[in-house]
Design a protein around this motif. Structure first.
Motif, mmCIF file in Angstrom:
data_model
loop_
_atom_site.group_PDB
_atom_site.id
_atom_site.type_symbol
_atom_site.label_atom_id
_atom_site.label_comp_id
_atom_site.label_asym_id
_atom_site.label_seq_id
_atom_site.Cartn_x
_atom_site.Cartn_y
_atom_site.Cartn_z
ATOM 1 N N UNK A 76 0.822 -1.220 0.000
ATOM 2 C CA UNK A 76 0.000 0.000 0.000
ATOM 3 C C UNK A 76 0.850 1.262 0.000
ATOM 4 N N UNK A 77 1.950 1.200 -0.788
ATOM 5 C CA UNK A 77 2.868 2.336 -0.893
ATOM 6 C C UNK A 77 2.787 2.914 -2.300
ATOM 7 N N UNK A 78 2.667 4.207 -2.360
ATOM 8 C CA UNK A 78 2.541 4.913 -3.635
ATOM 9 C C UNK A 78 3.916 5.333 -4.152
ATOM 10 N N UNK A 79 4.094 5.280 -5.465
ATOM 11 C CA UNK A 79 5.365 5.641 -6.095
ATOM 12 C C UNK A 79 5.298 7.095 -6.559
ATOM 13 N N UNK A 80 6.324 7.865 -6.184
ATOM 14 C CA UNK A 80 6.367 9.276 -6.587
ATOM 15 C C UNK A 80 7.118 9.451 -7.905
ATOM 16 N N UNK A 81 8.255 8.808 -8.050
ATOM 17 C CA UNK A 81 9.007 8.911 -9.299
ATOM 18 C C UNK A 81 9.869 7.666 -9.478
ATOM 19 N N UNK A 82 10.250 7.410 -10.731
ATOM 20 C CA UNK A 82 11.030 6.216 -11.074
ATOM 21 C C UNK A 82 12.105 6.579 -12.074
ATOM 22 N N UNK A 83 13.284 6.004 -11.894
ATOM 23 C CA UNK A 83 14.342 6.073 -12.896
ATOM 24 C C UNK A 83 14.907 4.669 -13.088
ATOM 25 N N UNK A 84 15.068 4.250 -14.316
ATOM 26 C CA UNK A 84 15.698 2.970 -14.632
ATOM 27 C C UNK A 84 16.885 3.257 -15.533
ATOM 28 N N UNK A 85 18.040 2.765 -15.153
ATOM 29 C CA UNK A 85 19.235 2.998 -15.962
ATOM 30 C C UNK A 85 20.237 1.883 -15.772
ATOM 31 N N UNK A 86 21.282 1.922 -16.586
ATOM 32 C CA UNK A 86 22.348 0.928 -16.494
ATOM 33 C C UNK A 86 23.648 1.607 -16.080
ATOM 34 N N UNK A 87 24.384 0.937 -15.203
ATOM 35 C CA UNK A 87 25.608 1.495 -14.639
ATOM 36 C C UNK A 87 26.707 0.436 -14.633
ATOM 37 N N UNK A 88 27.927 0.866 -14.920
ATOM 38 C CA UNK A 88 29.088 -0.017 -14.787
ATOM 39 C C UNK A 88 29.624 0.120 -13.368
ATOM 40 N N UNK A 89 29.526 -0.945 -12.584
ATOM 41 C CA UNK A 89 29.950 -0.946 -11.190
ATOM 42 C C UNK A 89 30.747 -2.223 -10.946
ATOM 43 N N UNK A 90 31.924 -2.081 -10.363
ATOM 44 C CA UNK A 90 32.795 -3.234 -10.086
ATOM 45 C C UNK A 90 33.030 -4.048 -11.352
ATOM 46 N N UNK A 91 33.256 -3.338 -12.462
ATOM 47 C CA UNK A 91 33.568 -3.965 -13.758
ATOM 48 C C UNK A 91 32.436 -4.817 -14.303
ATOM 49 N N UNK A 92 31.209 -4.575 -13.808
ATOM 50 C CA UNK A 92 30.045 -5.284 -14.336
ATOM 51 C C UNK A 92 28.952 -4.277 -14.649
ATOM 52 N N UNK A 93 28.117 -4.619 -15.625
ATOM 53 C CA UNK A 93 26.992 -3.750 -15.940
ATOM 54 C C UNK A 93 25.773 -4.187 -15.124
ATOM 55 N N UNK A 94 25.129 -3.206 -14.505
ATOM 56 C CA UNK A 94 23.959 -3.457 -13.672
ATOM 57 C C UNK A 94 22.776 -2.643 -14.186
ATOM 58 N N UNK A 95 21.603 -3.245 -14.081
ATOM 59 C CA UNK A 95 20.358 -2.523 -14.337
ATOM 60 C C UNK A 95 19.846 -2.066 -12.982
ATOM 61 N N UNK A 96 19.714 -0.743 -12.806
ATOM 62 C CA UNK A 96 19.391 -0.186 -11.497
ATOM 63 C C UNK A 96 18.044 0.538 -11.560
ATOM 64 N N UNK A 97 17.174 0.169 -10.641
ATOM 65 C CA UNK A 97 15.850 0.795 -10.513
ATOM 66 C C UNK A 97 15.886 1.704 -9.288
#
Length: 413
Positions: free
Chosen positions: A363-384
């Motif tokens: 029962x929690x409402x979402x105010x805003x969302x960003x989805x992107x990809x980042x190179x972290x620790x030599x790996x690519x991550x999909x971050x929400x």
């Protein structure tokens, strides 16, 4: 000579309620095929209760026993499984094998833009369900709430059917959204997303160092993400004595949604082929995997350092297939969820679907969302990155938010 197309993928319905549906795949082999098939099964929301894999290096036979849903579109699942099987007309020839991490075909990106007159709990999940049913894949989301309570949604999507450039397909999409959202949908547009529009939608590429250090550590933590002690068995062992030509990997661990996919994507990223494999999930929530594997050169893994590296990576991927954290963002709460991206460029299926469902259940409402990809620790991550509504996030603790989201993502509810 090949086999008939309808024999490549065969789906046998469950004989009675409670029995699994059996999926059989009989086709030419390629490194990473098991990963691709398991990814599609996961995308359709199915869990694999048992699996058998076998190959002679050129032709493979795979059987998966899956627990289905009443609304599973089996005909569509069969079509999608067929699409990743190598051509059954080319069991020999120079172009037979594809690189294990060949980049998938780049689909055109479209911008789905609409305004809603008000915010309602579960709105994003309802939209996600519509897009999922239409086989529209969400690549990026920008959700913003204006001071007067209106919501502007920007969804960057691709079309599995490759028809979104047509007026008919766009009209179908808008009609389904109007049906799902009702009178609160004020306007809806679909247009091709050029490079400039896509670039403007990227949002911040900055992640605070404290978040990256805590969330993306490659060290196994003292406690399991589900709250159990890390001493709970996640056993990965190597045995070269049982086969003259293959290395046996044995895995004992707790089951979770997508476990076989996580195992297979790890092996695919290492360019390792499974010659024979067996998987079984018991009713107590445990799993057993026996995988006879070879390297890209067709030989077993003798080097002790390579063995240790592979075992360590498998332990981490099965212990931590996703990273979840609820953190402070000024006075507000931000939910962060991250999953590793395959070397082929594919992300994990249904992550945004499960996040929005978990928040809807809380029962929690979402105010805003960003989805992107980042190179972290030599790996690519999909971050929400999901900023939660200030009023709603205070009545539920951050630990409860993390636990609720993680349990649904891992299939532990």
């Amino acid at each position: 000579m090949g086999i008939l197309r309808e024999d490549v993928v065969v789906i046998s319905p469950a004989e009675k309620a409670g029995d699994p549906t059996v999926i059989s795949v009989n086709c030419p082999d390629k490194t990473g095929l098991g990963c691709d098939l398991c990814r599609i099964v996961l995308h359709f929301g199915l869990s694999i209760a048992r699996g058998d894999f076998s190959t002679d290096g050129k032709w493979c036979y795979i059987v998966l026993w899956v627990d289905g849903k009443t609304n599973t579109r089996w005909d569509l699942l069969e079509k999608r499984l067929l699409e990743v099987c190598p051509s059954y007309f080319s069991t020999s020839g120079i172009d037979y094998y594809r690189p294990a991490n060949q980049q998938p075909k780049q689909l055109d990106v479209y911008l789905l833009k609409f305004w809603c007159s008000c915010v309602r709990k579960g709105l994003l999940h309802d939209i996600t369900l519509v897009l999922f049913d239409l086989e529209l894949t969400i690549k990026r989301v920008k959700v913003s709430t204006t001071p007067d309570g209106k919501v502007m949604d920007l969804f960057f999507i691709t079309d599995t059917r490759e028809l979104l450039h047509t007026k008919e397909r766009q009209g179908e999409t808008i009609l389904h959204l109007k049906t799902a959202l009702g009178d609160i949908l004020e306007s809806c547009e679909i247009e091709s997303a050029g490079e400039e529009i896509t670039a403007c939608s990227q949002g911040t590429s900055f992640l605070p160092s404290a978040i990256t250090e805590d969330m993306f550590s490659l060290e196994l933590p003292a406690r399991h993400p589900g709250g159990l002690l890390a001493s709970d068995p996640i056993s990965v062992t190597v045995d070269n004595s049982l086969s003259p030509s293959h290395t046996l990997i044995q895995i004992l661990c707790q089951d979770h949604k997508g476990l076989i996919y996580d195992t297979m994507r790890t092996l695919k990223d290492y360019n390792i082929q499974v010659s024979y494999g067996r998987f079984f999930a018991n009713r107590r929530g445990g799993c057993e995997l026996d995988l006879f594997i070879v390297q890209a050169d067709g030989k077993k893994i003798i080097d002790r350092n390579k063995q240790n590296a592979l075992c360590s990576r498998l332990r981490m991927e099965l212990f931590h297939p996703l990273r979840v954290a609820a953190v402070s963002r000024g006075p507000d709460t931000e939910l962060l969820v991250a999953n590793p991206v395959e070397l082929s460029g594919r992300g994990r299926p249904l992550v945004f679907h499960d996040i929005t469902l978990a928040l809807k259940n809380l029962n929690i409402q979402i105010f805003s969302v960003e989805i992107g990809r980042h190179m972290i620790c030599d790996r690519e991550w999909e971050v929400y990155r999901i900023l939660l509504d200030e009023g709603d996030s205070h009545h539920v603790s951050r630990n409860m938010i993390e636990e609720g989201v993680r349990k649904l993502l891992m299939g532990w509810e």
